[in-house]
Write an enzyme that holds these catalytic residues in place. Structure first.
Site, short mmCIF file in Angstrom:
data_model
loop_
_atom_site.label_atom_id
_atom_site.label_comp_id
_atom_site.label_asym_id
_atom_site.label_seq_id
_atom_site.Cartn_x
_atom_site.Cartn_y
_atom_site.Cartn_z
N HIS A 280 -3.52 -5.24 0.24
CA HIS A 280 -3.03 -5.70 1.54
C HIS A 280 -3.07 -7.23 1.59
O HIS A 280 -4.00 -7.82 2.15
CB HIS A 280 -3.88 -5.12 2.67
CG HIS A 280 -3.68 -3.66 2.90
ND1 HIS A 280 -2.76 -3.18 3.81
CD2 HIS A 280 -4.25 -2.58 2.33
CE1 HIS A 280 -2.79 -1.85 3.80
NE2 HIS A 280 -3.68 -1.47 2.91
N GLU B 33 -1.56 -9.23 3.39
CA GLU B 33 -1.47 -9.78 4.75
C GLU B 33 -2.82 -10.25 5.28
O GLU B 33 -2.88 -11.13 6.15
CB GLU B 33 -0.85 -8.76 5.71
CG GLU B 33 -1.69 -7.53 6.01
CD GLU B 33 -1.47 -6.36 5.07
OE1 GLU B 33 -1.75 -5.22 5.45
OE2 GLU B 33 -1.02 -6.61 3.93
N CYS C 87 0.83 -1.19 0.00
CA CYS C 87 0.00 0.00 0.00
C CYS C 87 0.88 1.26 0.00
O CYS C 87 1.45 1.61 -1.01
CB CYS C 87 -0.98 -0.04 1.18
SG CYS C 87 -2.33 1.16 1.06
#
Length: 560
Positions: A522, A524, A384
């Protein structure tokens, strides 16, 4: 309330004595065991704060904002849930006081209550119950965590709602599990059960009798204390479960299973389930406990003093290591320190990750981190804001675009390589800058969105497929006006949105840099300890190779 076609058995998880005891991880661990027994499990968080969601809350106060597939900005506990169970959650699974009141007030303004007086009971509690039913209907079992601590005034409507659900559904389809603290008093050399007794007393005063107690403590709970707690709380002794501090949160499913927690829940709710198969969790623990290598990753962020702001990033890095039996040591580096100290703050790491964020504080430190990794051949992973920092560095220091920046930080930048999508538009192949007033129309891009990977790129190699979906949470984008110029200078556009409008990933060619990749999304949020995530696995592998190379040969400087 209208009853659903299938009444889903519910486990309500409450907390007492103090906050931050780990209700979310405890609930997720139980859910993981139940899932391993063949049950379809869902989870839900009831948060007592009046904010509609945590999207505008400070990371210093609230930690990470987790994002679901459908774009809901939620509490970080939903991240725990999705890391422990395979159910993909949605905005239905995260409810706040603010959202409940917002819905009730909207109904009142529409006249849905026919001019009646709107009250906490029954209108607020009915809306809470409706949300619980809506989020859990159709599953074999639902686990519902009530945020806060028993005794907090903010939690009372939620506690009253779950009390009513017990009354309406009966004890055969509801179970109350209460997590409390049993503190170790070093001066006395013993555990103290009185706080747990008082917490249960407080819970019973509002009409809730816990069926199971999870007793968080530094030391294992002696049988004598277990019997004492059972006697004074009216909870069966076998349902007083020790939740002793563990050095690895992924040990909890096995730890609770060995104490029979899942058997208690299944028998109590009359569920049909097979034996627990925790082989995947045992494999996770084995990889964690017996690494064959280790690496040090520098995480360059602006909230490193409050690491919960990067909870999913930290976990995803560890997951990437688990897939190759590598211990991942995290070095948290404040991006403002990089601005003050220069590259000295970055020395000695095997890889650099720059995570997301907002605002100009520390941004130049992130740009310096990207530049340092690019010039010295250190594996770099930008997420990001970390991608935007890498683009700004490349524009300034490779393309020679002096003053290149994001319009988030400099609205008058001569080269706004990052900007709101409303600041530029594509017409007949041309991209033009829009007026400054368009900032008011900037919107957050949220949730799961597909992107197409470019053949032959590092990103395509990592994922092993052409189209992938990742979750987003950002406002600013790569400015298409600079696509050609940066590509001509060697930056690879590795992925774009399905309509070809938005840049999703950038990277450097492998003959220029061993592993340099940055993404606008993102990833994650989609990493789990059992599966990992392709980008994090690839990044940790690159860090291992970089470490091995550094130990066998002099460092060489690499420039894009």
């Amino acid at each position: 309330m209208t009853s659903p076609s299938h009444v889903t058995p519910l486990v309500f998880v409450t907390g007492g004595v103090v906050s931050s005891l780990g209700k979310g991880i405890a609930a997720a661990s139980l859910a993981a065991i139940l899932e391993s027994r063949g049950l379809r499990v869902t989870m839900m968080k009831l948060d007592p704060y009046i904010n509609v969601d945590p999207g505008t809350m400070s990371p210093f106060q609230h930690g990470e904002v987790y994002v679901t597939d459908d774009g809901a900005e939620t509490d970080l506990d939903l991240g725990h849930y999705e890391r422990y169970v395979r159910t993909r959650l949605s905005r239905k699974n995260s409810i706040t006081t603010g959202r409940i009141y917002e819905t009730v007030i909207r109904k009142e303004r529409r006249g849905d209550y026919l001019g009646g007086t709107v009250q906490v009971i029954p209108h607020i509690t009915d809306e809470i119950k409706r949300c619980i039913v809506d989020a859990t209907d159709g599953y074999d079992i639902g686990l519902v965590e009530v945020g806060g601590t028993v005794g907090d005034i903010e939690s009372l409507p939620f506690l009253e709602a779950i009390r009513q659900l017990r009354s309406e559904r009966g004890p055969e389809s509801t179970l109350f599990m209460h997590l409390t603290l049993v503190p170790w008093i070093a001066a006395a050399g013993e555990l103290k059960t009185k706080p747990t007794q008082h917490s249960v007393k407080e819970l019973r005063s509002i009409g809730i009798q816990p069926d199971v107690l999870l007793c968080r403590s530094e030391k294992p709970l002696p049988d004598s204390d277990r019997r004492k707690i059972a006697l004074f709380t009216n909870v069966p002794e076998r349902a007083v479960i020790s939740a002793v501090d563990l050095d690895n949160i992924y040990k909890l499913p096995r730890f609770f299973h060995e104490q029979g927690l899942d058997d208690i829940v299944i028998r109590r709710l009359g569920l049909q389930a097979g034996p627990a198969d925790l082989a995947e969790w045992d494999a996770v623990l084995d990889a964690s406990e017996h690494p064959v290598d280790e690496v040090t990753i520098g995480v360059v962020g602006k909230y490193v003093d409050h690491q919960d702001a990067y909870k999913s990033v930290a976990e995803a890095l560890k997951h990437g290591g688990l897939r190759q039996r590598t211990r991942v040591n995290l070095r948290w580096i404040e991006s403002s320190d990089v601005e003050r100290q220069g590259i000295a703050a970055l020395e000695g790491v095997d890889g650099i990750l720059v995570p997301g964020g907002f605002g100009d504080r520390g941004f130049e430190g992130k740009v310096l981190a990207a530049k340092f990794a690019r010039e010295h051949g250190i594996p770099y992973f930008g997420i990001c804001y970390g991608m935007q920092a890498a683009v700004v560095d490349y524009a300034r220091n490779v393309c020679g675009l002096d003053g290149a920046n994001s319009t988030e930080n400099d609205k008058h930048s001569p080269h706004p390589v990052i900007g709101l999508i409303t600041e530029w538009r594509t017409q007949s192949g041309d991209v033009e800058r829009r007026s400054e007033e368009s900032d008011l129309g900037g919107t957050m891009r949220l949730g799961l969105q597909d992107q197409r990977l470019k053949p032959g790129t590092l990103a395509r190699e990592m994922y092993g497929r052409d189209v992938v979906g990742e979750r987003h949470r950002h406002r600013y984008e790569f400015n298409n006006r600079y696509r050609t110029q940066l590509e001509d200078a060697g930056l690879v556009i590795a992925a774009k949105s399905m309509d070809d409008l938005l840049v999703e990933m950038v990277e450097l060619p492998r003959d220029v840099h061993p592993w340099f990749l940055a993404c606008q999304a993102h990833p994650e949020f989609l990493s789990t300890p059992r599966d990992g995530h392709p980008l994090f696995i690839g990044f940790i592998r690159a860090a291992r190779e970089s470490k091995a190379h550094a130990n066998s040969a002099p460092a060489t400087e690499v420039r894009g």
